[in-house]
Design a protein around this motif. Structure first.
Motif, short mmCIF file in Angstrom:
data_model
loop_
_atom_site.label_atom_id
_atom_site.label_comp_id
_atom_site.label_asym_id
_atom_site.label_seq_id
_atom_site.Cartn_x
_atom_site.Cartn_y
_atom_site.Cartn_z
N GLU A 60 -45.24 5.22 -10.41
CA GLU A 60 -45.92 4.46 -9.26
C GLU A 60 -45.13 3.51 -8.73
N VAL A 61 -45.06 3.58 -7.32
CA VAL A 61 -44.16 2.37 -6.54
C VAL A 61 -45.41 1.74 -5.89
N ASN A 62 -45.84 0.70 -6.18
CA ASN A 62 -46.85 -0.07 -5.36
C ASN A 62 -46.25 -1.52 -4.50
N HIS A 63 -45.81 -1.56 -3.44
CA HIS A 63 -45.18 -2.70 -2.64
C HIS A 63 -43.93 -2.71 -3.57
N SER A 64 -43.50 -3.70 -4.51
CA SER A 64 -42.21 -4.13 -4.88
C SER A 64 -42.37 -3.79 -6.43
N GLN A 65 -43.69 -3.09 -6.93
CA GLN A 65 -43.73 -2.81 -8.44
C GLN A 65 -43.56 -1.50 -8.83
N PHE A 66 -42.83 -1.18 -9.69
CA PHE A 66 -42.56 0.00 -10.13
C PHE A 66 -43.11 0.24 -11.66
N LYS A 67 -43.95 1.19 -11.83
CA LYS A 67 -44.53 1.55 -13.26
C LYS A 67 -44.17 3.15 -13.45
N THR A 68 -44.18 3.24 -14.83
CA THR A 68 -44.10 4.76 -15.37
C THR A 68 -44.48 4.61 -16.80
N VAL A 69 -45.04 5.68 -17.25
CA VAL A 69 -45.53 5.73 -18.90
C VAL A 69 -44.98 6.71 -19.83
N ALA A 70 -45.24 6.56 -20.81
CA ALA A 70 -44.80 7.32 -21.88
C ALA A 70 -46.20 7.66 -22.63
N LEU A 71 -46.39 8.96 -22.44
CA LEU A 71 -47.83 9.56 -23.13
C LEU A 71 -47.44 10.86 -23.64
N ALA A 72 -47.87 10.83 -25.16
CA ALA A 72 -47.66 11.73 -26.04
C ALA A 72 -48.56 11.61 -27.11
N PRO A 82 -50.24 11.48 -3.89
CA PRO A 82 -49.88 10.83 -2.51
C PRO A 82 -48.68 9.78 -2.51
N VAL A 83 -48.15 9.98 -1.40
CA VAL A 83 -46.79 9.18 -1.16
C VAL A 83 -46.91 8.53 0.04
N GLN A 84 -46.57 7.10 0.09
CA GLN A 84 -46.58 6.23 1.26
C GLN A 84 -48.00 5.88 1.74
N ASN A 85 -49.14 6.15 0.92
CA ASN A 85 -50.47 5.78 1.17
C ASN A 85 -50.64 4.26 1.19
N GLU A 86 -50.73 3.51 2.31
CA GLU A 86 -51.06 2.06 2.26
C GLU A 86 -50.06 1.36 1.62
N GLN A 87 -48.64 1.90 1.62
CA GLN A 87 -47.58 1.42 0.85
C GLN A 87 -47.53 1.60 -0.64
#
Length: 408
Positions: free
Chosen positions: A219-231, A349-354
């Motif tokens: 996820e990219v939300n303005h200047s914040q990047f997020k990813t997850v490890a799910l297993a 969704p990409v670039q939906n309200e930044q």
């Protein structure tokens, strides 16, 4: 008054029941052969529907920072078929208190755009009818190998030091009931799986895919990047608090491998400043998983293109392929025996309200005329037992089967 203003001002959803409006827009898009996507984000009530007035665009290397607003849909193996992008020409969101129309229309003359609004006005006035969806006309080849034998092959390869983990998948064909209604089942999935990204992607190029995935890719939300490890997967016992959940060594190690994979991706691009939270137990419908979150401030790290770079590095992740990646992918290609297509690819969704939110396409199925193909996989490590991995895929199938088999 230009075409854009005319189209918007003359389209009024007031007085129409929201589900009927959703169905009507979907039906008209399919009738005109247009690509569309429907989604509801985790922990949200708002349902979004996006339509493009032109064919989906093939994208060789998605650039999340510069691309326009739309919806992305990518296969498990981007080398086997193209990543597709649905440009947002028409976007409506339903919070089921009101319908909000987002002004994404182009002012350029477009014959399909004009037809869309004319037919939508007519469709809204019609009584409910059987909903159509895009079906890709193709023969599906099943796997040649029994799934338990495939898992055992994976265990043997791990013991032979070929790789640390592999995630073999299987598919199952089911018949759809005569009364199957896509929008009804979609809304039931939304109700049942509040923590999931629940979606329909329907276009002539791919057919129609329905899913409720628990796994965020990035996820990219303005200047914040997020990813997850799910297993790690086990059946949820609703009588027990999730804080009392016990995990086996196999499941803990499986999840740790996915976390390690993400950290190795950060190391490749010399990114050292990230926040790690977890692992913790999370609910995904009828299942429990272990999840670790990773967050990066792209402004502080001076890495504005991190989303695009990490998308290329992450997919396909060790949670859906294995580790090391290339050796696991070679095993899957050699032994799995069927085309995963868009299962375990990514979408969102990409670039939906930044904001860009991309998920791994798990707990999903491809809809055919009177049947559907369900897909599921299980993480195999040296401690795996073939029978248990088979049971795990059955539990994952039930995410959708529980809704499909319900009478309402």
């Amino acid at each position: 008054m230009n075409q854009k203003q005319s189209a918007i001002s003359s389209l009024d959803f007031t007085g129409f029941e929201k589900t009927h409006t959703l169905r009507s827009i979907f039906q008209v898009a399919v009738n005109l052969g247009l690509p569309l996507a429907v989604w509801r984000a985790p922990h949200q009530k708002e349902v979004n529907l996006m339509v493009s007035f032109s064919s989906a665009q093939e994208v060789e290397r998605p650039d999340l920072e510069t691309c326009e607003k739309g919806f992305i849909f990518s296969p498990f193996n981007p080398k086997s078929s193209a990543t597709l992008f649905i440009k947002s020409d028409f976007h409506v969101s339903f919070d089921f208190d009101e319908v909000i129309q987002h002004e994404d229309l182009t002012s350029e003359e477009n014959v399909l755009q004009a037809k869309f609004f004319i037919q939508l006005k007519e469709q809204l006035k019609k009584p409910e009818e059987k909903l159509n969806y895009h079906v890709k006309d193709q023969e599906k080849k099943g796997a040649d190998i029994d799934y338990k034998d495939l898992v055992q092959l994976g265990i043997d390869a791990i013991k032979n030091n070929e790789f640390l983990k592999v995630v073999p998948a299987r598919s199952k064909v089911i018949s759809l009931n005569d009364g199957f209604d896509l929008i009804t089942k979609y809304l039931q999935l939304c109700d049942a799986y509040a923590n999931a990204f629940v979606s329909i992607v329907s276009m002539p190029e791919t057919g129609t895919w329905l899913g409720a995935t628990p796994e965020l890719l990035l996820e990219v939300n303005h200047s914040q990047f997020k990813t997850v490890a799910l297993a790690g997967t086990q059946r949820r016992d609703i009588a027990k608090s999730i804080s009392d959940t016990a995990w086996t060594q196999k499941e803990i190690e499986e999840q740790a491998l996915v976390s390690r994979y993400i950290i190795n991706c950060f190391k490749k691009i010399r990114l050292r400043e990230y926040e790690e939270k977890g692992p913790k137990t999370i609910i995904a419908g009828n299942l429990l998983h272990l999840k670790t979150e990773f967050e990066v401030n792209m402004k502080e790290t001076n890495f504005p293109e991190l989303g695009t770079v990490m998308l290329e590095l992450l997919h396909p992740t060790s949670a859906i392929a294995g580790m090391p990646k290339e050796a696991a992918l070679n095993f899957i290609q050699q032994h799995e025996g069927f085309d995963r297509s868009f299962y375990s690819g990514y979408l969102g969704p990409v670039q939906n309200e930044q904001k860009t939110s991309i998920f791994v396409n798990l707990r999903c199925m491809e809809l055919l005329e009177n049947s559907a193909i369900l897909y599921a996989g299980a993480g195999v490590t040296v401690d795996s037992v073939a029978e248990k991995e088979f049971e795990e895929t059955e539990m994952k199938f039930n995410t959708l089967l529980n809704i499909l088999n319900s009478q309402s």
